[in-house]
Design an enzyme around this catalytic site. Structure first.
Site, mmCIF file in Angstrom:
data_model
loop_
_atom_site.group_PDB
_atom_site.id
_atom_site.type_symbol
_atom_site.label_atom_id
_atom_site.label_comp_id
_atom_site.label_asym_id
_atom_site.label_seq_id
_atom_site.Cartn_x
_atom_site.Cartn_y
_atom_site.Cartn_z
ATOM 1 N N HIS A 82 0.563 8.755 -2.029
ATOM 2 C CA HIS A 82 0.650 8.067 -1.532
ATOM 3 C C HIS A 82 -0.389 7.105 -1.976
ATOM 4 O O HIS A 82 -0.011 5.873 -2.268
ATOM 5 C CB HIS A 82 0.503 8.046 0.258
ATOM 6 C CG HIS A 82 1.064 6.790 0.120
ATOM 7 N ND1 HIS A 82 1.778 6.233 0.942
ATOM 8 C CD2 HIS A 82 -0.197 6.152 1.212
ATOM 9 C CE1 HIS A 82 2.069 5.246 2.070
ATOM 10 N NE2 HIS A 82 0.774 5.055 1.151
ATOM 11 N N GLU A 83 -1.621 7.238 -1.921
ATOM 12 C CA GLU A 83 -3.150 6.295 -1.989
ATOM 13 C C GLU A 83 -2.279 6.222 -3.840
ATOM 14 O O GLU A 83 -3.068 5.251 -4.315
ATOM 15 C CB GLU A 83 -3.642 6.645 -1.282
ATOM 16 C CG GLU A 83 -3.748 7.373 0.015
ATOM 17 C CD GLU A 83 -3.364 5.888 0.369
ATOM 18 O OE1 GLU A 83 -3.788 4.830 -0.148
ATOM 19 O OE2 GLU A 83 -3.452 6.027 1.905
ATOM 20 N N HIS A 109 -0.095 3.239 -4.748
ATOM 21 C CA HIS A 109 -1.150 2.348 -4.605
ATOM 22 C C HIS A 109 -2.361 1.839 -5.785
ATOM 23 O O HIS A 109 -2.168 1.148 -6.717
ATOM 24 C CB HIS A 109 -2.015 2.205 -2.955
ATOM 25 C CG HIS A 109 -1.163 1.867 -2.189
ATOM 26 N ND1 HIS A 109 0.392 0.930 -1.857
ATOM 27 C CD2 HIS A 109 -1.074 2.864 -1.492
ATOM 28 C CE1 HIS A 109 1.076 1.887 -1.205
ATOM 29 N NE2 HIS A 109 -0.074 2.265 -0.147
#
Length: 265
Positions: A58-59, A62
């Site tokens: 997820h990170e 980003h």
């Protein structure tokens, strides 16, 4: 033209992340073959390792999207290595979400990587950066549930099938909660570039409390019921039944005792 970080170590996958993948693989193998005396312990490690892996992805999404949009600083910060220890708030990004999984069986979104937004032109790019994280959770949920919607789970051991279902539930809840337009969450990050400066200034003080706001709302019975109805509807669309996610949670909480003699259709 802005170029990506030239340092190979900025893009090298962290041994910490590889270790998490290894734990997930070994514990998944143990669940499949019933190798451990207590299957629930293996399910616990499989789900926790898989959940942390999804938080890293997820990170990373980003950071990788921000790199493509113009923020080359994410490389030097270690965000492209998938190392959870390099996040801005390791407590919020990893520890707190894992605690919520253990206590409540819900995939609460975690902390953040720090994106230097001033390096990135264009509102669409900012929205895409924010949306990439929940999109990764949704994609991971699709991968985890592939055996279900491809009708390939009939010969899968019940414990492993249930563990996949529960881990998929965590991904769906994380994606839905993170897409809420609450300051501090990715859903707000998607719409923030399109708000007026005055509206952004008014919302800014609430950003540190976004998770608390969401958690508080989930304590309202009517809101909680609607939320879980939506989650169950999405999972049913992916071929996962409520019984399978329930069993996954029961196996996961091995300290409460494992389900006995369970048969799934």
């Amino acid at each position: 033209m802005t170029s990506a970080s030239p340092h190979p170590e900025h893009h090298r996958i962290s041994p910490v992340f590889l270790g998490l993948v290894a734990i997930m693989a070994v514990s998944g193998w143990a669940v499949w073959y019933g190798w451990a005396d207590v299957t629930g312990v293996s399910v616990f490690f499989f789900v926790v390792a898989g959940w942390i892996v999804s938080l890293c992805l997820h990170e990373y999404a980003h950071a990788r999207t921000a790199l493509g949009a113009g923020d080359v600083s994410v490389g030097a910060k270690g965000y492209l290595t998938l190392n959870p220890l390099r996040y801005t708030h390791a407590l919020l990004s990893i520890v707190l979400p894992v605690v919520f999984v253990i206590l409540g069986g819900i995939g609460l979104p975690g902390g953040a990587v720090y994106i230097e937004r001033g390096r990135i032109p264009g509102r669409w790019k900012h929205s895409l950066i924010s949306a990439s994280g929940p999109a990764t959770n949704a994609l991971f949920a699709g991968v985890l549930t592939a055996p279900f919607w491809l009708h390939g789970v009939h010969d899968v051991p019940v414990a492993f099938r249930s563990a996949l279902a529960f881990l998929a539930l965590l991904q769906v809840t994380a994606a839905l909660l993170n897409l809420l337009p609450v300051p501090g969450l990715d859903g707000y990050g998607v719409i923030e570039p399109w708000l007026s400066p005055a509206a952004r200034r008014q919302a800014e003080p609430f950003a540190p409390f976004g998770l608390l706001i969401v958690f508080g709302c989930l304590w309202i019975p009517q809101v909680n019921d609607v939320f879980w109805d939506v989650v169950d509807t999405i999972l049913r669309g992916m071929g996962v039944s409520e019984l399978e996610t329930y069993l996954g949670l029961e196996y996961f909480r091995f300290w409460e005792g494992e389900p006995q003699n369970v048969l799934l259709p």
